[in-house]
Write a protein that holds these residues in place. Structure first.
Motif, PDB file in Angstrom:
ATOM      1  N   LEU A  35       0.662  -1.350  -0.100  1.00  0.00           N
ATOM      2  CA  LEU A  35       0.119   0.006  -0.127  1.00  0.00           C
ATOM      3  C   LEU A  35       0.893   1.367   0.038  1.00  0.00           C
ATOM      4  O   LEU A  35       0.458   2.152  -0.819  1.00  0.00           O
ATOM      5  N   PRO A  36       1.671   1.217   0.684  1.00  0.00           N
ATOM      6  CA  PRO A  36       2.823   2.621   0.620  1.00  0.00           C
ATOM      7  C   PRO A  36       3.435   2.832  -0.814  1.00  0.00           C
ATOM      8  O   PRO A  36       3.492   3.898  -1.129  1.00  0.00           O
ATOM      9  N   GLN A  37       3.676   1.656  -1.250  1.00  0.00           N
ATOM     10  CA  GLN A  37       4.240   1.753  -2.759  1.00  0.00           C
ATOM     11  C   GLN A  37       3.188   2.394  -3.847  1.00  0.00           C
ATOM     12  O   GLN A  37       3.421   3.185  -4.490  1.00  0.00           O
ATOM     13  N   LEU A  38       2.041   1.795  -3.589  1.00  0.00           N
ATOM     14  CA  LEU A  38       1.011   2.298  -4.400  1.00  0.00           C
ATOM     15  C   LEU A  38       0.589   3.591  -4.367  1.00  0.00           C
ATOM     16  O   LEU A  38       0.379   4.389  -5.112  1.00  0.00           O
ATOM     17  N   ALA A  39       0.373   3.960  -2.980  1.00  0.00           N
ATOM     18  CA  ALA A  39       0.241   5.475  -2.494  1.00  0.00           C
ATOM     19  C   ALA A  39       1.457   6.410  -3.447  1.00  0.00           C
ATOM     20  O   ALA A  39       0.996   7.495  -3.725  1.00  0.00           O
ATOM     21  N   GLU A  40       2.597   5.984  -3.024  1.00  0.00           N
ATOM     22  CA  GLU A  40       3.796   6.706  -3.625  1.00  0.00           C
ATOM     23  C   GLU A  40       3.573   6.970  -5.121  1.00  0.00           C
ATOM     24  O   GLU A  40       4.134   7.829  -5.549  1.00  0.00           O
ATOM     25  N   ASN A  41       3.496   5.878  -5.842  1.00  0.00           N
ATOM     26  CA  ASN A  41       3.292   5.776  -7.281  1.00  0.00           C
ATOM     27  C   ASN A  41       2.220   6.491  -7.794  1.00  0.00           C
ATOM     28  O   ASN A  41       2.226   6.946  -9.029  1.00  0.00           O
ATOM     29  N   THR A  42       0.852   6.461  -7.320  1.00  0.00           N
ATOM     30  CA  THR A  42      -0.223   6.903  -7.819  1.00  0.00           C
ATOM     31  C   THR A  42      -0.710   8.067  -7.246  1.00  0.00           C
ATOM     32  O   THR A  42      -1.428   8.706  -7.817  1.00  0.00           O
ATOM     33  N   GLY A  43      -0.320   8.441  -5.866  1.00  0.00           N
ATOM     34  CA  GLY A  43      -0.889   9.765  -5.253  1.00  0.00           C
ATOM     35  C   GLY A  43      -2.167   9.525  -4.747  1.00  0.00           C
ATOM     36  O   GLY A  43      -2.782  10.516  -4.446  1.00  0.00           O
ATOM     37  N   GLN A  44      -2.536   8.106  -4.107  1.00  0.00           N
ATOM     38  CA  GLN A  44      -3.816   7.975  -3.815  1.00  0.00           C
ATOM     39  C   GLN A  44      -3.630   7.027  -2.704  1.00  0.00           C
ATOM     40  O   GLN A  44      -2.711   6.339  -2.321  1.00  0.00           O
ATOM     41  N   ASP A  45      -4.743   7.168  -1.755  1.00  0.00           N
ATOM     42  CA  ASP A  45      -4.743   6.173  -0.566  1.00  0.00           C
ATOM     43  C   ASP A  45      -5.694   5.031  -0.949  1.00  0.00           C
ATOM     44  O   ASP A  45      -6.642   5.141  -1.446  1.00  0.00           O
ATOM     45  N   PHE A  46      -5.273   3.657  -0.468  1.00  0.00           N
ATOM     46  CA  PHE A  46      -5.957   2.510  -0.799  1.00  0.00           C
ATOM     47  C   PHE A  46      -6.228   1.785   0.751  1.00  0.00           C
ATOM     48  O   PHE A  46      -5.440   1.950   1.857  1.00  0.00           O
ATOM     49  N   THR A  47      -7.366   1.055   0.852  1.00  0.00           N
ATOM     50  CA  THR A  47      -7.552   0.360   2.209  1.00  0.00           C
ATOM     51  C   THR A  47      -6.958  -1.068   1.842  1.00  0.00           C
ATOM     52  O   THR A  47      -7.212  -1.703   0.665  1.00  0.00           O
ATOM     53  N   VAL A  48      -6.522  -1.659   2.812  1.00  0.00           N
ATOM     54  CA  VAL A  48      -6.150  -3.031   2.503  1.00  0.00           C
ATOM     55  C   VAL A  48      -6.982  -4.110   2.381  1.00  0.00           C
ATOM     56  O   VAL A  48      -6.672  -5.245   1.545  1.00  0.00           O
ATOM     57  N   ALA A  58       5.886  14.338 -14.301  1.00  0.00           N
ATOM     58  CA  ALA A  58       7.265  14.183 -14.399  1.00  0.00           C
ATOM     59  C   ALA A  58       8.333  13.875 -13.430  1.00  0.00           C
ATOM     60  O   ALA A  58       9.115  12.968 -13.738  1.00  0.00           O
ATOM     61  N   GLU A  59       8.062  14.208 -12.127  1.00  0.00           N
ATOM     62  CA  GLU A  59       8.850  13.882 -11.011  1.00  0.00           C
ATOM     63  C   GLU A  59       8.682  12.363 -10.769  1.00  0.00           C
ATOM     64  O   GLU A  59       9.446  11.674 -10.400  1.00  0.00           O
ATOM     65  N   THR A  60       7.373  11.929 -10.801  1.00  0.00           N
ATOM     66  CA  THR A  60       7.005  10.348 -10.840  1.00  0.00           C
ATOM     67  C   THR A  60       8.182   9.724 -11.789  1.00  0.00           C
ATOM     68  O   THR A  60       8.520   8.656 -11.488  1.00  0.00           O
ATOM     69  N   ILE A  61       7.920  10.057 -13.051  1.00  0.00           N
ATOM     70  CA  ILE A  61       8.712   9.291 -14.121  1.00  0.00           C
ATOM     71  C   ILE A  61      10.129   9.462 -13.915  1.00  0.00           C
ATOM     72  O   ILE A  61      10.849   8.288 -13.968  1.00  0.00           O
ATOM     73  N   VAL A  62      10.786  10.613 -13.343  1.00  0.00           N
ATOM     74  CA  VAL A  62      12.222  10.660 -13.082  1.00  0.00           C
ATOM     75  C   VAL A  62      12.463   9.691 -11.821  1.00  0.00           C
ATOM     76  O   VAL A  62      13.459   8.890 -11.770  1.00  0.00           O
ATOM     77  N   ARG A  63      11.652   9.743 -10.913  1.00  0.00           N
ATOM     78  CA  ARG A  63      12.055   8.817  -9.627  1.00  0.00           C
ATOM     79  C   ARG A  63      11.823   7.401  -9.916  1.00  0.00           C
ATOM     80  O   ARG A  63      12.667   6.495  -9.494  1.00  0.00           O
TER      81      ARG A  63
END
Length: 733
Positions: free
Chosen positions: A147-160, A371-376
């Motif tokens: 879930l932290p990886q998903l939130a970092e890559n998408t900018g969204q919060d998810f429930t487990v 763009a920052e997500t692409i570079v990261r």
């Protein structure tokens, strides 16, 4: 030779005072009038300036033409190189996917037994006992890592809860094989969890083979999916192990669609190729699946799903990062774009200079967070937008090369074409900066400027020498012209310059007086010759004769001809003297000529008892056949008028035909304009064989004018290809 008459020069023209009577206080000038002093410019100086001007203009024109043609050639070569790179990469991409499809089909056949074993083990685990500790362990992997990886890559919060397994079998397998830190490489190395289950037994038996397939082909993962959609095996044991692609947390999209197509294809060679989509089990990383049915005696027992490697695809597009060695130069690159206008491969600038890439794409309109997500992540797939007319045209199936603005916001030259991969509406684009493309053109321009400067320097030196050489013959020519002049012309040329050309003009005035009479005689003689020549033949033929042509012949298609003679003229003039007989003949010929002029028919020749004419030969006419028939009627009328005036009994016999003719000059010492060919021969034979006077036409003429004139059948005429019908024109009342 044109001349001008010298007029008396008024004192005003020479800059003297006005004579008495033209102003108040005027008085007669004292002494001879003073001539206005002209600035004398030597002809040598003028010639030098002229030669330098010609050299300058010539050098500039030649340089401009050379620059245009050379630049165009260099630009074409550069564009051709970009196009060749595009074609090469398009072929390699198609070859990559062809190899991927072959590999999927081949491995689906080898995975038949593994599929049966894993499915059987899966069925035994449907009611597996999963402890709370095991469930907590699995939940922790989702909560702490995925879930932290998903939130970092998408900018969204998810429930487990939206990602946890939905079956006891999935809970059990993930509890046994899922690494708590989601270390997929570590999970790949495990052969047997040691739990004694049938699934682990199958894993211990087949995992090594399947793992070898994954590692050798650089696949992201290999999944075995049963016909119900359950993922009964995953090489990397990710969070998608045990989920259902039709109803589980990751259902929907290209994964589900491709699976449905594969499981219902009923073909062991079928390969379903999905487009890239964000895949949540891999933290929303872009993932591409290739699927093929696993069959047992024609029955689909499962589906082999391969997660294709983006690294392998990028290696094809970037030549392994060796852009310069592959012919891309300093700025060139190739990339893939999908139907949504997003990249399907990496960017050269992102690989070589991520910071510059960030600045460029943000300046071109890409949102900064994207763009920052692409570079990261180092991956522009499904994130970097590439919107241009070139991409739109390629998505429509077109191929070409244009100059446009690229995704980096810079002017680029792009060669584009669709990718020949079934199931994927992708395009490949090869782009390069114009500055690199046109660098050879700029070098060529500099070299051309230096070459022109050198040419002008040499021309200046040569012009100085040539001017001195050219002036000497001109001075000698002035003396020679004065020596040979012996006549007088009424008209004179005005002397306007005070240099060698002025002297030559004076000499010309002296010589022209002796040439005036001779020239007038020559002109009169030439006009008479031209008049006689134009009276004997058409103007264009006369011009060829005047030009010295000896063999003159022209072929014409679709020309109407008439051959006519007078019946009874010999009897009518038998008791006349030759002068009177000729007067009567000339009277008839003049009336014939007038009829030809009225109807627009061109006379070819007139004989004592014959008249040959054509229409549509010299002047193309769409109604030439009608005109010739009307001309023949005019001849009949002229003969009838002659009979009335002279109490004669003459008649006209004429043959009219249409077809291909040849006109030209016959003879050398005594030339004669004539017309011949099949059309003329048939007209002559047709009129000659008819005993009765009248106007006779061939079937080709009949087909053209039968609605305009009254025609009756009059027999046939023989031709080499057989007999042709002949019609007779009814006399006008």
């Amino acid at each position: 030779m044109s001349t001008q008459t010298v007029r008396p020069v008024a004192p005003d023209d020479e800059g003297t005072d006005p004579p008495a009577g033209r102003g108040q206080g005027a008085s007669p000038p004292a002494g001879p009038p003073r001539r206005r002093r002209r600035l004398r410019i030597e002809i040598q100086t003028k010639l030098l300036v002229m030669l330098l001007g010609i050299a300058l203009v010539t050098a500039l024109v030649v340089g401009w033409i050379g620059y245009r043609s050379g630049s165009a050639a260099l630009e074409r070569a550069a564009e051709q190189q970009v196009t060749q790179v595009r074609e090469s990469r398009a072929r390699e991409v198609a070859s990559y996917f062809t190899g991927l499809q072959r590999s999927v089909v081949l491995n689906s056949r080898t995975a038949e037994r593994a599929m049966e074993a894993f499915e059987a083990g899966w069925r035994e685990l449907e009611d597996a006992d999963v402890s709370d500790a095991q469930r907590a362990q699995v939940t922790s992997a989702y909560t702490d890592v995925l879930l932290p990886q998903l939130a970092e890559n998408t900018g969204q919060d998810f429930t487990v809860e939206s990602f946890l397994p939905t079956s006891d079998a999935a809970w059990y397998l993930q509890a046994q094989y899922l690494d708590p830190a989601l270390d997929y490489d570590k999970a790949l190395a495990v052969d047997d969890a040691g739990d004694g289950s049938a699934w682990s037994t199958a894993h211990a038996r087949f995992h090594d083979t399947l793992r070898e397939i994954v590692t050798q082909n650089d696949f992201e993962d290999l999944l075995l999916i049963d016909p119900d959609g359950d993922v009964v095996y995953s090489a990397y044991k990710g969070v998608d192990l045990g989920t259902n692609v039709l109803s589980g947390p990751y259902a929907g999209g290209a994964l589900e669609d491709t699976f449905r197509e594969a499981v219902t294809s009923n073909g062991e060679d079928y390969v379903g190729l999905a487009d890239f989509e964000p895949y949540q089990p891999l933290a929303d990383e872009p993932t591409q699946f290739a699927m093929s049915p696993i069959q047992d005696d024609g029955r689909t027992v499962g589906v082999l799903a391969i997660q294709a490697s983006t690294d392998r695809l990028n290696e094809v597009l970037t030549s392994g990062g060796r852009w310069r060695e592959a012919g891309f130069g300093e700025t060139g690159e190739t990339y893939l774009v999908g139907p949504d206008g997003l990249m399907r491969s990496t960017s050269r600038l992102l690989v070589e200079d991520p910071e510059q890439y960030l600045d460029r794409v943000v300046g071109a309109g890409t949102p900064r967070d994207v763009a920052e997500t692409i570079v990261r992540l180092g991956n522009p797939i499904l994130r970097q937008s590439v919107q241009s007319t070139a991409i739109e045209e390629a998505l429509d199936g077109e191929t070409g090369i244009v100059r446009t603005t690229g995704y980096r916001g810079k002017d680029v030259i792009v060669a584009y074409s669709p990718v020949d991969v079934p199931g994927l509406n992708w395009v490949v684009a090869a782009a390069v900066d114009p500055s690199e493309v046109f660098a050879p053109v700029n070098d060529f321009q500099r070299q051309l400027v230096l070459a022109i400067a050198g040419m002008l320097l040499l021309a200046a030196i040569a012009s100085l020498a040539l001017a001195q050489v050219f002036v000497r013959p001109i001075r000698n020519l002035v003396t020679g012209v004065r020596a040979v002049s012996g006549g007088d012309l009424d008209a004179q040329v005005r002397v306007r310059t005070n240099d060698e050309v002025g002297d030559l003009s004076e000499a010309f005035n002296e010589m022209s007086r002796s040439l005036r009479t001779k020239q007038e005689l020559l002109d009169a003689e030439q006009r008479e010759k031209d008049r006689i020549l134009h009276s004997l033949m058409p103007p264009d033929v006369a011009e060829e004769v005047k030009g010295g042509e000896e063999t003159i012949a022209h072929d014409y298609q679709d020309v109407s001809v008439v051959f006519a003679d007078l019946v009874g003229f010999e009897e009518f003039t038998s008791d006349m003297d030759s002068r009177r007989s000729l007067d009567h003949l000339n009277e008839l010929v003049r009336s014939f000529d007038e009829a030809a002029e009225r109807t627009g028919v061109e006379k070819v020749r007139s004989l004592r008892n014959g008249f040959l004419a054509s229409c549509g030969l010299v002047v193309p006419r769409v109604d030439h056949t009608r005109r010739v028939v009307e001309f023949a009627q005019e001849l009949q009328a002229a003969v009838a008028a002659f009979n009335a005036r002279h109490d004669a009994d003459l008649a006209l016999r004429a043959g009219v035909n249409v077809g291909t003719v040849t006109s030209g000059i016959v003879g050398r010492a005594s030339v004669m304009y004539d017309l011949w060919g099949d059309a003329v021969d048939l007209a002559y034979r047709m009129h000659a064989q008819e005993p009765e006077p009248g106007i006779y036409v061939t079937d080709r003429v009949y087909d053209t004018v039968r609605g305009q004139f009254e025609l009756v059948e009059a027999g046939t005429v023989r031709e080499p290809d057989g007999e042709h019908p002949v019609w007779r024109l009814e006399d006008r009342a």
